[in-house]
Design a protein around this motif. Structure first.
Motif, mmCIF file in Angstrom:
data_model
loop_
_atom_site.group_PDB
_atom_site.id
_atom_site.type_symbol
_atom_site.label_atom_id
_atom_site.label_comp_id
_atom_site.label_asym_id
_atom_site.label_seq_id
_atom_site.Cartn_x
_atom_site.Cartn_y
_atom_site.Cartn_z
ATOM 1 N N UNK A 1 -82.523 4.481 13.306
ATOM 2 C CA UNK A 1 -83.032 5.760 13.180
ATOM 3 C C UNK A 1 -83.611 6.321 14.584
ATOM 4 N N UNK A 2 -84.634 5.441 14.880
ATOM 5 C CA UNK A 2 -85.481 5.905 16.025
ATOM 6 C C UNK A 2 -84.628 5.721 17.204
ATOM 7 N N UNK A 3 -83.761 4.885 17.398
ATOM 8 C CA UNK A 3 -82.719 4.716 18.568
ATOM 9 C C UNK A 3 -82.037 5.927 18.827
ATOM 10 N N UNK A 4 -81.413 6.321 17.666
ATOM 11 C CA UNK A 4 -80.552 7.616 17.621
ATOM 12 C C UNK A 4 -81.276 9.002 18.013
ATOM 13 N N UNK A 5 -82.369 9.149 17.499
ATOM 14 C CA UNK A 5 -83.340 10.393 17.714
ATOM 15 C C UNK A 5 -83.719 10.370 19.083
ATOM 16 N N UNK A 6 -84.206 9.337 19.568
ATOM 17 C CA UNK A 6 -84.520 9.134 20.856
ATOM 18 C C UNK A 6 -83.670 9.373 22.021
ATOM 19 N N UNK A 7 -82.194 8.828 21.727
ATOM 20 C CA UNK A 7 -81.262 9.112 22.582
ATOM 21 C C UNK A 7 -80.561 10.478 22.746
ATOM 22 N N UNK A 8 -80.766 11.330 21.153
ATOM 23 C CA UNK A 8 -79.965 12.550 21.291
ATOM 24 C C UNK A 8 -80.797 13.618 21.286
ATOM 25 N N UNK A 9 -82.191 13.396 20.748
ATOM 26 C CA UNK A 9 -82.919 14.601 20.619
ATOM 27 C C UNK A 9 -84.225 14.676 20.955
ATOM 28 N N UNK A 10 -84.303 13.610 21.942
ATOM 29 C CA UNK A 10 -85.949 13.668 22.523
ATOM 30 C C UNK A 10 -86.193 15.366 23.137
ATOM 31 N N UNK B 1 -83.391 -2.723 6.118
ATOM 32 C CA UNK B 1 -84.486 -3.547 7.128
ATOM 33 C C UNK B 1 -84.232 -2.656 8.449
ATOM 34 N N UNK B 2 -83.082 -2.531 8.850
ATOM 35 C CA UNK B 2 -83.075 -2.103 10.321
ATOM 36 C C UNK B 2 -82.972 -0.589 10.252
ATOM 37 N N UNK B 3 -83.320 0.014 9.246
ATOM 38 C CA UNK B 3 -83.330 1.612 9.099
ATOM 39 C C UNK B 3 -83.857 2.461 10.151
ATOM 40 N N UNK B 4 -85.268 1.910 10.384
ATOM 41 C CA UNK B 4 -86.098 2.748 11.055
ATOM 42 C C UNK B 4 -85.795 2.477 12.692
ATOM 43 N N UNK B 5 -85.509 1.117 12.861
ATOM 44 C CA UNK B 5 -85.185 0.810 14.350
ATOM 45 C C UNK B 5 -83.815 1.814 14.653
ATOM 46 N N UNK C 1 -90.715 10.493 14.230
ATOM 47 C CA UNK C 1 -90.480 11.528 15.162
ATOM 48 C C UNK C 1 -91.211 11.629 16.263
ATOM 49 N N UNK C 2 -92.587 11.545 15.938
ATOM 50 C CA UNK C 2 -93.880 12.060 16.894
ATOM 51 C C UNK C 2 -93.659 10.801 18.064
ATOM 52 N N UNK C 3 -93.159 9.499 17.548
ATOM 53 C CA UNK C 3 -93.261 8.362 18.151
ATOM 54 C C UNK C 3 -91.922 8.599 19.251
ATOM 55 N N UNK C 4 -91.062 9.319 19.006
ATOM 56 C CA UNK C 4 -89.839 9.278 19.787
ATOM 57 C C UNK C 4 -89.707 10.964 20.258
#
Length: 200
Positions: free
Chosen positions: A75-84, A69-73, A106-109
């Protein structure tokens, strides 16, 4: 900054290989675990096995833990914090909803997407994996496919998968693998303590 979405299995390993050939290197692998951080999603691998792969790859491991249920949220936090501003490497083959999810998240982050396996024939994916010298074992299967457990991914496996009339790459969860050697690894990873099981 380039990261590979990493399950520990064949598709992520082959995608990592193509990305390293194209870009020279992949800096990180990113793995999602269950909410208790005990095992990877779907493949059921322990953190120690993923750490061993990362060490052999020469890539830094970043991981996160989440429920479905929280997977996308998460996932998004990690990639935006580390790989933007960077690039994510994924091993999708032809399931459109998977690609759509990756591109959207990915695009949104502010992360680019590289999907080197996209559109490849299933048998070609396995043949390329084998020809390149990768080694992998089947570690988890859906109920009904127990005879695949523990098998090496080789030509005999392809014939067995055809006999069982399953998706050759296990794209519908029929089987999952652990890659322990190949052209992207500096050394083979011991497999004696791998655990094999049936998908819940």
């Amino acid at each position: 900054m380039i990261f590979a979405s990493w399950s520990g299995g064949k598709d992520s390993a082959l995608a990592f290989y193509f990305a390293s050939q194209k870009f020279g290197k992949v800096d990180h692998i990113f793995t999602m675990f269950s909410e208790d951080c005990g095992r990877t999603r779907a493949h059921g691998l322990k953190l120690e096995h993923i750490r061993a792969q990362a060490e052999s790859l020469g890539a830094e491991l970043i991981f996160a833990c989440a429920s479905w249920q929280s997977y996308e949220d998460v996932f998004s936090i990690v990639i935006s914090s580390n790989f933007a501003g960077g690039l994510g490497v994924f091993g999708d083959i032809d399931i459109q909803e998977h690609l759509d999810w990756v591109v959207r998240v990915c695009t949104s982050n502010n992360v680019g997407v590289f999907e080197p396996l996209w559109g490849m024939d299933r048998e070609e994916v396995l043949e390329r994996f084998i020809r390149l010298g990768f080694r992998a074992k089947v570690v988890r299967v859906k109920k009904g496919y127990e005879e695949l457990l523990g098998r090496e991914l080789d030509e005999d496996f392809i014939e067995l998968a055809k006999k069982l009339n399953i998706d050759l790459c296990g794209e519908h969860g029929e089987y999952h693998t652990f890659v322990y050697d190949g052209p992207i690894f500096k050394f083979p990873i011991p497999t004696e303590d791998l655990e094999y099981g049936i998908q819940d």
